[in-house]
Design a protein around this motif. Sequence first.
Motif, PDB file in Angstrom:
ATOM      1  N   LEU A 132       3.954   8.125  -2.215  1.00 45.19           N
ATOM      2  CA  LEU A 132       5.183   8.813  -1.818  1.00 45.19           C
ATOM      3  C   LEU A 132       5.868   9.352  -3.074  1.00 45.19           C
ATOM      4  CD1 LEU A 132       7.255   9.568   0.345  1.00 45.19           C
ATOM      5  CD2 LEU A 132       8.312   7.336  -0.011  1.00 45.19           C
ATOM      6  N   ALA A 142      -7.514  12.003   4.455  1.00 41.01           N
ATOM      7  CA  ALA A 142      -6.252  11.924   3.720  1.00 41.01           C
ATOM      8  C   ALA A 142      -5.346  13.060   4.179  1.00 41.01           C
ATOM      9  CB  ALA A 142      -6.490  12.010   2.221  1.00 41.01           C
ATOM     10  N   TYR A 156      -3.741   3.878   1.841  1.00 40.59           N
ATOM     11  CA  TYR A 156      -2.551   3.912   0.987  1.00 40.59           C
ATOM     12  C   TYR A 156      -1.748   5.185   1.246  1.00 40.59           C
ATOM     13  CZ  TYR A 156      -3.963   0.115  -2.196  1.00 40.59           C
ATOM     14  OH  TYR A 156      -4.275  -1.091  -2.756  1.00 40.59           O
ATOM     15  N   VAL A 157      -0.497   5.123   0.844  1.00 36.42           N
ATOM     16  CA  VAL A 157       0.345   6.313   0.792  1.00 36.42           C
ATOM     17  C   VAL A 157       0.955   6.390  -0.601  1.00 36.42           C
ATOM     18  CG1 VAL A 157       2.474   7.399   1.598  1.00 36.42           C
ATOM     19  CG2 VAL A 157       0.903   6.376   3.249  1.00 36.42           C
ATOM     20  N   TYR A 211      -8.624   8.140   2.044  1.00 37.62           N
ATOM     21  CA  TYR A 211      -7.705   7.134   2.593  1.00 37.62           C
ATOM     22  C   TYR A 211      -6.465   6.927   1.720  1.00 37.62           C
ATOM     23  CZ  TYR A 211     -11.694   6.340   5.565  1.00 37.62           C
ATOM     24  OH  TYR A 211     -12.746   6.539   6.437  1.00 37.62           O
ATOM     25  N   VAL A 212      -6.162   7.915   0.902  1.00 41.58           N
ATOM     26  CA  VAL A 212      -4.916   7.891   0.130  1.00 41.58           C
ATOM     27  C   VAL A 212      -4.162   9.186   0.462  1.00 41.58           C
ATOM     28  CG1 VAL A 212      -3.830   7.834  -2.134  1.00 41.58           C
ATOM     29  CG2 VAL A 212      -5.937   6.524  -1.725  1.00 41.58           C
ATOM     30  N   SER A 213      -3.130   9.066   1.256  1.00 41.95           N
ATOM     31  CA  SER A 213      -2.330  10.234   1.599  1.00 41.95           C
ATOM     32  C   SER A 213      -1.246  10.445   0.554  1.00 41.95           C
ATOM     33  CB  SER A 213      -1.707  10.058   2.985  1.00 41.95           C
ATOM     34  OG  SER A 213      -2.714  10.096   3.971  1.00 41.95           O
ATOM     35  N   VAL A 214      -0.964  11.687   0.282  1.00 38.80           N
ATOM     36  CA  VAL A 214       0.047  12.039  -0.709  1.00 38.80           C
ATOM     37  C   VAL A 214       1.164  12.783   0.011  1.00 38.80           C
ATOM     38  CG1 VAL A 214       0.534  13.347  -2.802  1.00 38.80           C
ATOM     39  CG2 VAL A 214      -1.655  12.133  -2.571  1.00 38.80           C
ATOM     40  N   MET A 215       2.341  12.247  -0.058  1.00 34.50           N
ATOM     41  CA  MET A 215       3.454  12.823   0.688  1.00 34.50           C
ATOM     42  C   MET A 215       4.677  12.999  -0.200  1.00 34.50           C
ATOM     43  SD  MET A 215       3.129  10.694   4.227  1.00 34.50           S
ATOM     44  CE  MET A 215       1.673  10.877   5.261  1.00 34.50           C
ATOM     45  N   THR A 265       5.015   4.477  -5.108  1.00 30.36           N
ATOM     46  CA  THR A 265       6.089   5.461  -5.213  1.00 30.36           C
ATOM     47  C   THR A 265       6.070   6.155  -6.578  1.00 30.36           C
ATOM     48  OG1 THR A 265       7.637   3.764  -5.980  1.00 30.36           O
ATOM     49  CG2 THR A 265       7.564   4.213  -3.611  1.00 30.36           C
ATOM     50  N   HIS A 289       0.811  -1.223   0.000  1.00 33.35           N
ATOM     51  CA  HIS A 289       0.000   0.000   0.000  1.00 33.35           C
ATOM     52  C   HIS A 289       0.841   1.269   0.000  1.00 33.35           C
ATOM     53  CE1 HIS A 289      -3.697  -2.323   1.678  1.00 33.35           C
ATOM     54  NE2 HIS A 289      -3.325  -2.704   0.461  1.00 33.35           N
ATOM     55  N   VAL A 290       2.078   1.163  -0.438  1.00 37.93           N
ATOM     56  CA  VAL A 290       2.915   2.348  -0.650  1.00 37.93           C
ATOM     57  C   VAL A 290       3.220   2.413  -2.139  1.00 37.93           C
ATOM     58  CG1 VAL A 290       5.093   3.513  -0.172  1.00 37.93           C
ATOM     59  CG2 VAL A 290       3.928   2.246   1.647  1.00 37.93           C
TER      60      VAL A 290
END
Lengths: 187, 159
Positions: free
Chosen positions: B72, B124, B69-70, B89-93, B42, B39-40
Motif C-alpha cells: 500500500l 496481482a 500480500y498488498v 500474488y503481490v498487489s500494489v495499490m 506500507t 501481509h500489508v
Amino acid sequence: MTASASGGAYCSGVFNTSSSPTMINVTASASGGVNNWGVYNGSSSPRMNNVSASASGGRYSYGIWNTSSSPSMVNVTARAFGGEMNTHGVTNTGSSSLRLSNVTTSASGGTSNYGIFNSLGSDNTITTRHCTLEGSDGGIYVGGGIIRVMQSSILGGVTKDSGTLTCVNSDNGVATALLDTCQLSSL
Amino acid sequence: MKWLVSVLAVFMACSSLSVAAAHDNVVIIPINSARKLAHVVTVSAQGGDFTDPVAAVNSISDAGPSNPYVVLIGPGIYTLTETLVMKEYVSVMGTGEQSTKLTGAIGGGSLDANSALVSGADNAVLSDLTLENINPDAGSSSIWFALYNSNTVHHSFRM
C-alpha cells in the motif's frame, strides 16, 4: 489507474505482449516519441473496460494498436492526434479479431488519419456496435478482413482497398443513414 | 417487603454505577499501533515500512496463492530509479490516482521490462495510482513504457 510515457523512439502508456490483463478504469497515454501507442497489444487479448487511450505527436501516433490480438473493448475512447504521418484511433493488424462496444475513436492532425484502421488477414473479423468512429481522412480504413459496423456512426467516410465492409443500421454522425456498403446514398 | 425494597435499591444503585463507568471508559487506539495487518507492507515518506516502493516489493519473498500480500503506497510522489517489478500474488495499490504517483525516467534499448517504470505480474492487481515515465531527452532513440506486461494472464489494473 493512469499510465503515461513520453519521448524516445517508442513509447507507450501500457504495453502488453503475450498478455491478457484486465484493464478497468484506466487512462493510458503516450506522446512525443517517434512511435506513440496509448495502449499496445501484441499477441494479447486484454479485457478493456472503461479505458481511455490517447497518443499524440511524433511521427506515428496510435491510440490503441492491436497486432495478432483480440481484446474485448467496452466503453473505450481511443484518440490520436498530431502525428506527422500515421495517426489512428485504433489500428488492427495481423490476425486480430475484435468486438467493440460503445467505443469512440478519433484521429486528426497527421497525413493518414483514421478512426479505425484495419489491415487484417482475410478471415479476421471486427465487429463494432454502438460505436462512433471518426477520422479526418476516414472513420474506417479497410485493407483486409471482415468489418461489420452495427448501430454505429462513421464520421469522415470510409476507405476500402480490400476485404469486406458491411454496415447495419448505421449513420454518418449527422442522422443520415448509411447503405449496407457504409456509403452514403447517391440520391 | 422491606427486604425486597432494599434489594431493588442496591440493584438500581449498582446499575447506575455501571452506566456511569461505561460512559467514562475511553478506548485509545494509538496511531503508531503495534498492531500491524499481516501481509500489508506500507510505503510512505514518513511512518511506513518503506519509503521506496521498489524496496517494499523486493522485500517480499514468500508470496503465494495462500500467502498473498498488498503493498500500500500512501499519498505522495515517488521517484523510481529502477523498474518496479511486480511479483505474483503481490498487489500494489495507491491511495488514488490523484494522490499516489510513481514517476521516473527509465528508458531502455529494447521492448522489454527494462524500458518500463512498472512491470506487471500474474495474479496481482495494480490500482489507484498514476504512473509517469518521462524521457528527459526528447531526441533520444530509447524506449519508454509506463507499464509493461509480458506473459501475464491473471493480472489486472484499474483506477
